[in-house]
Scaffold this motif. Structure first.
Motif, PDB file in Angstrom:
ATOM      1  N   PRO A 112      -8.643  18.028  -0.625  1.00 35.17           N
ATOM      2  CA  PRO A 112      -7.762  17.844   0.528  1.00 35.17           C
ATOM      3  C   PRO A 112      -7.472  16.366   0.812  1.00 35.17           C
ATOM      4  O   PRO A 112      -6.364  16.009   1.201  1.00 35.17           O
ATOM      5  CB  PRO A 112      -8.536  18.472   1.688  1.00 35.17           C
ATOM      6  CG  PRO A 112      -9.470  19.445   1.048  1.00 35.17           C
ATOM      7  CD  PRO A 112      -9.810  18.845  -0.288  1.00 35.17           C
ATOM      8  N   GLU A 113      -8.451  15.495   0.588  1.00 36.28           N
ATOM      9  CA  GLU A 113      -8.250  14.064   0.811  1.00 36.28           C
ATOM     10  C   GLU A 113      -7.197  13.487  -0.127  1.00 36.28           C
ATOM     11  O   GLU A 113      -6.487  12.546   0.221  1.00 36.28           O
ATOM     12  CB  GLU A 113      -9.561  13.287   0.632  1.00 36.28           C
ATOM     13  CG  GLU A 113     -10.602  13.573   1.685  1.00 36.28           C
ATOM     14  CD  GLU A 113     -11.397  14.841   1.372  1.00 36.28           C
ATOM     15  OE1 GLU A 113     -11.375  15.331   0.220  1.00 36.28           O
ATOM     16  OE2 GLU A 113     -12.036  15.353   2.299  1.00 36.28           O
ATOM     17  N   ALA A 114      -7.105  14.039  -1.337  1.00 38.69           N
ATOM     18  CA  ALA A 114      -6.139  13.547  -2.314  1.00 38.69           C
ATOM     19  C   ALA A 114      -4.706  13.842  -1.880  1.00 38.69           C
ATOM     20  O   ALA A 114      -3.779  13.158  -2.293  1.00 38.69           O
ATOM     21  CB  ALA A 114      -6.408  14.170  -3.679  1.00 38.69           C
ATOM     22  N   GLY A 115      -4.522  14.841  -1.034  1.00 37.67           N
ATOM     23  CA  GLY A 115      -3.190  15.186  -0.548  1.00 37.67           C
ATOM     24  C   GLY A 115      -2.774  14.404   0.687  1.00 37.67           C
ATOM     25  O   GLY A 115      -1.649  14.512   1.154  1.00 37.67           O
ATOM     26  N   ARG A 116      -3.692  13.621   1.237  1.00 37.21           N
ATOM     27  CA  ARG A 116      -3.395  12.788   2.411  1.00 37.21           C
ATOM     28  C   ARG A 116      -3.246  11.335   1.988  1.00 37.21           C
ATOM     29  O   ARG A 116      -3.695  10.946   0.925  1.00 37.21           O
ATOM     30  CB  ARG A 116      -4.531  12.891   3.431  1.00 37.21           C
ATOM     31  CG  ARG A 116      -4.688  14.245   4.015  1.00 37.21           C
ATOM     32  CD  ARG A 116      -5.725  14.222   5.150  1.00 37.21           C
ATOM     33  NE  ARG A 116      -6.364  15.521   5.191  1.00 37.21           N
ATOM     34  CZ  ARG A 116      -7.620  15.778   4.895  1.00 37.21           C
ATOM     35  NH1 ARG A 116      -8.440  14.801   4.584  1.00 37.21           N
ATOM     36  NH2 ARG A 116      -8.093  16.995   4.931  1.00 37.21           N
ATOM     37  N   ARG A 117      -2.671  10.540   2.861  1.00 37.70           N
ATOM     38  CA  ARG A 117      -2.523   9.109   2.584  1.00 37.70           C
ATOM     39  C   ARG A 117      -3.909   8.475   2.457  1.00 37.70           C
ATOM     40  O   ARG A 117      -4.799   8.699   3.272  1.00 37.70           O
ATOM     41  CB  ARG A 117      -1.748   8.433   3.709  1.00 37.70           C
ATOM     42  CG  ARG A 117      -1.546   6.947   3.486  1.00 37.70           C
ATOM     43  CD  ARG A 117      -0.140   6.551   3.788  1.00 37.70           C
ATOM     44  NE  ARG A 117       0.035   5.108   3.750  1.00 37.70           N
ATOM     45  CZ  ARG A 117       0.527   4.457   2.702  1.00 37.70           C
ATOM     46  NH1 ARG A 117       0.891   5.130   1.628  1.00 37.70           N
ATOM     47  NH2 ARG A 117       0.692   3.162   2.732  1.00 37.70           N
ATOM     48  N   CYS A 118      -4.075   7.669   1.421  1.00 35.76           N
ATOM     49  CA  CYS A 118      -5.345   6.975   1.174  1.00 35.76           C
ATOM     50  C   CYS A 118      -5.636   6.032   2.334  1.00 35.76           C
ATOM     51  O   CYS A 118      -4.752   5.306   2.805  1.00 35.76           O
ATOM     52  CB  CYS A 118      -5.251   6.192  -0.133  1.00 35.76           C
ATOM     53  SG  CYS A 118      -6.748   5.285  -0.554  1.00 35.76           S
ATOM     54  N   VAL A 119      -6.872   6.026   2.795  1.00 30.35           N
ATOM     55  CA  VAL A 119      -7.248   5.179   3.927  1.00 30.35           C
ATOM     56  C   VAL A 119      -7.171   3.687   3.574  1.00 30.35           C
ATOM     57  O   VAL A 119      -7.083   2.846   4.464  1.00 30.35           O
ATOM     58  CB  VAL A 119      -8.658   5.528   4.459  1.00 30.35           C
ATOM     59  CG1 VAL A 119      -8.687   6.942   5.007  1.00 30.35           C
ATOM     60  CG2 VAL A 119      -9.712   5.360   3.368  1.00 30.35           C
ATOM     61  N   GLU A 120      -7.187   3.365   2.306  1.00 31.82           N
ATOM     62  CA  GLU A 120      -7.113   1.977   1.851  1.00 31.82           C
ATOM     63  C   GLU A 120      -5.701   1.559   1.447  1.00 31.82           C
ATOM     64  O   GLU A 120      -5.485   0.416   1.041  1.00 31.82           O
ATOM     65  CB  GLU A 120      -8.055   1.762   0.660  1.00 31.82           C
ATOM     66  CG  GLU A 120      -9.508   2.036   0.957  1.00 31.82           C
ATOM     67  CD  GLU A 120     -10.090   1.036   1.937  1.00 31.82           C
ATOM     68  OE1 GLU A 120      -9.642  -0.119   1.963  1.00 31.82           O
ATOM     69  OE2 GLU A 120     -11.004   1.420   2.681  1.00 31.82           O
ATOM     70  N   ALA A 121      -4.722   2.459   1.571  1.00 33.74           N
ATOM     71  CA  ALA A 121      -3.378   2.197   1.049  1.00 33.74           C
ATOM     72  C   ALA A 121      -2.688   1.011   1.720  1.00 33.74           C
ATOM     73  O   ALA A 121      -2.115   0.163   1.034  1.00 33.74           O
ATOM     74  CB  ALA A 121      -2.511   3.439   1.176  1.00 33.74           C
TER      75      ALA A 121
END
Length: 77
Positions: free
Chosen positions: A47-56
């Motif tokens: 699920p995290e891979a489908g959300r915007r990366c927190v480090e982006a």
């Protein structure tokens, strides 16, 4: 991971050094190395891979800074 580029430090007046090329990001800001995001550790398909990366955001900012510096001060080999 990305490669390196040879530049002259101190706004083009200093010694030579290698700086990293911008880190490649996907549309969600993840940088995939093997099956995990290199930046946040999210596993591919999670699920995290489908959300915007927190480090982006920070990575995009750093990428822009590195690319601009390299464009101005890269040394031809």
């Amino acid at each position: 991971m990305s490669g390196m580029v040879l530049v002259r430090l101190d706004e083009g007046r200093g010694p030579l050094a290698y700086i990293p090329l911008p880190i490649p990001l996907d549309s969600d800001g993840h940088s995939w190395e093997f099956a995990d995001c290199f930046l946040c550790g999210a596993a591919a398909g999670s699920p995290e891979a489908g959300r915007r990366c927190v480090e982006a955001d920070a990575t995009e900012e750093e990428n822009a800074s590195l690319a601009a510096y390299a464009a101005l001060h890269a040394v031809a080999c």
